[in-house]
Design an enzyme around this catalytic site. Structure first.
Site, PDB file in Angstrom:
ATOM      1  N   LYS A 142      -4.591   0.870  -4.219  1.00  0.00           N
ATOM      2  CA  LYS A 142      -5.630   0.589  -3.230  1.00  0.00           C
ATOM      3  C   LYS A 142      -5.013  -0.051  -1.995  1.00  0.00           C
ATOM      4  O   LYS A 142      -4.288  -1.049  -2.086  1.00  0.00           O
ATOM      5  CB  LYS A 142      -6.699  -0.351  -3.810  1.00  0.00           C
ATOM      6  N   ILE A 143      -5.308   0.544  -0.845  1.00  0.00           N
ATOM      7  CA  ILE A 143      -4.821   0.049   0.442  1.00  0.00           C
ATOM      8  C   ILE A 143      -6.020  -0.136   1.367  1.00  0.00           C
ATOM      9  O   ILE A 143      -6.768   0.811   1.607  1.00  0.00           O
ATOM     10  CB  ILE A 143      -3.817   1.031   1.072  1.00  0.00           C
TER      11      ILE A 143
END
Length: 370
Positions: A142-143
């Site tokens: 997750k970014i």
């Protein structure tokens, strides 16, 4: 075990149900496997707040924390060891789903340190470190979709790493996220990567949009403003799906698709209803469309299973009405750009605060064994 009819109906409509929660207790008790078998759960998302809550509840982590403390492990490394172990174990639980869906589902998401959200180089480095440590094909890194995160998304995808882009609130930023994904695929292709192995979802937040806009509508106080409460979140997400349809029907996309690329699916996040006056399944039954993910806290999943009514596609025929809702919100005096900018800042701040709280509480526990 039989699947719940309501969750099955949502799945049949093309929505992948992911659970927005993970804990070692959930893994150890077999609860996660049970949700796969009874409520059509085909993936999991995590975030710093979820891990902080998991570590503060019960005693499932006591033995590992004691071992890490005796070994003199730093608190930063201890968090890394604990969270990656949970994600690896959850990925193993979902391996069958992953294989059955050819990698589309059966995914477990883990977020980079939120303190790196505005540092593209640090984000990419941590994404690679997480992938190497966990060692499973079915994870998503997750970014956050900050401006700096766009560069990190492209570089991470180009490296062949699958990504869950999180904290998207605005249509403009969503378009930029899709561009970053496609640019990453183009770079991966040029580097000789197998595009069919790269997957991504774009997490578009829903309930937080209503929470902030409704607060502003209430402050405006006119009947027209109050009549718009509880409508902007769904409208915003419906228009995001229109963006998705448009972006993945271009000549640019067709060239990538011909090389085996996968579409970056929209993921509805923040789907727990925060206003008790709204239906508790609003952000589920109101956002049904093919090829999307809905990641739900367990309370929302239980509400869907108990009384959610899935009536088919509630998105693609609603674009004109959705535009009308956002236009009316603007006419009432709510600044959309100001809202989404504030939500991004607040979302990042919440994750950073949760991460710091996690470090502080874990450090105290480690000290007991050092």
């Amino acid at each position: 075990m039989a699947q719940n009819p309501n969750t099955q109906a949502l799945s049949d409509a093309g929505v992948s149900i992911w659970l927005d929660d993970l804990s070692r207790d959930r893994l150890n008790t077999g609860n996660l496997q049970e949700l796969i078998e009874t409520k059509n759960v085909v993936g999991v998302t995590t975030n710093p707040s979820i891990f902080a809550a998991a570590l503060s509840a019960g005693h499932a982590y006591d033995d590992q924390i004691a071992q890490l403390g005796k070994a003199g492990t730093s608190v930063e490394d201890a968090v890394f060891e604990i969270t990656t172990q949970d994600v690896a174990n959850a990925a193993d639980v979902f391996k069958g789903v992953f294989e059955r869906t050819n990698g589309t589902d059966g995914r477990v998401s883990i977020e980079v340190d939120p303190r790196s959200a505005r540092d593209a180089k640090a984000t990419v480095a941590e994404a690679k470190k997480l992938v190497e440590k966990i060692g499973r094909d079915n994870i998503l890194v997750k970014i956050p979709a900050t401006v700096e995160g766009l560069e990190a998304i492209t570089e991470t995808i180009a490296a062949g790493i699958s990504v869950n882009v999180t904290l998207i609130f605005s249509l403009e930023r969503y378009r930029a996220v899709i561009n970053a994904y496609q640019l990453g695929l183009e770079q991966a292709l040029a580097a000789g990567k197998d595009l069919s192995r790269i997957h991504s979802v774009a997490s578009f937040f829903v309930s937080r949009v209503d929470t902030e806009i409704d607060k502003r509508l209430e402050a405006i106080g006119t009947d027209e403003a109050k009549g718009l409460k509880g409508r902007a979140g769904v409208a915003n997400a419906q228009l995001a799906y229109q963006v998705f349809e448009q972006a993945f029907s271009t000549e640019r996309w067709e060239l990538l698709k011909d090389k085996g690329a996968n579409r970056q699916r929209p993921l509805w996040a923040s789907t727990g209803v925060k206003d008790p006056s709204l239906p508790d399944t609003l952000y589920v039954t109101g956002l049904v469309a093919a090829d999307v993910v809905n990641t739900m806290p367990e309370k929302t999943l239980d509400a869907l299973a108990d009384h959610g009514k899935v009536t088919g596609d509630t998105v693609t025929g609603e674009y004109a009405d959705a535009n009308a809702v956002l236009d009316a919100v603007a006419e009432a005096g709510v600044d959309y750009t100001d809202v989404v900018d504030q939500l991004e800042e607040e979302g990042l701040a919440k994750f950073v605060d949760a991460w710091k709280d996690l470090l502080t509480s874990l450090d105290e526990e480690l000290a007991k064994s050092r």
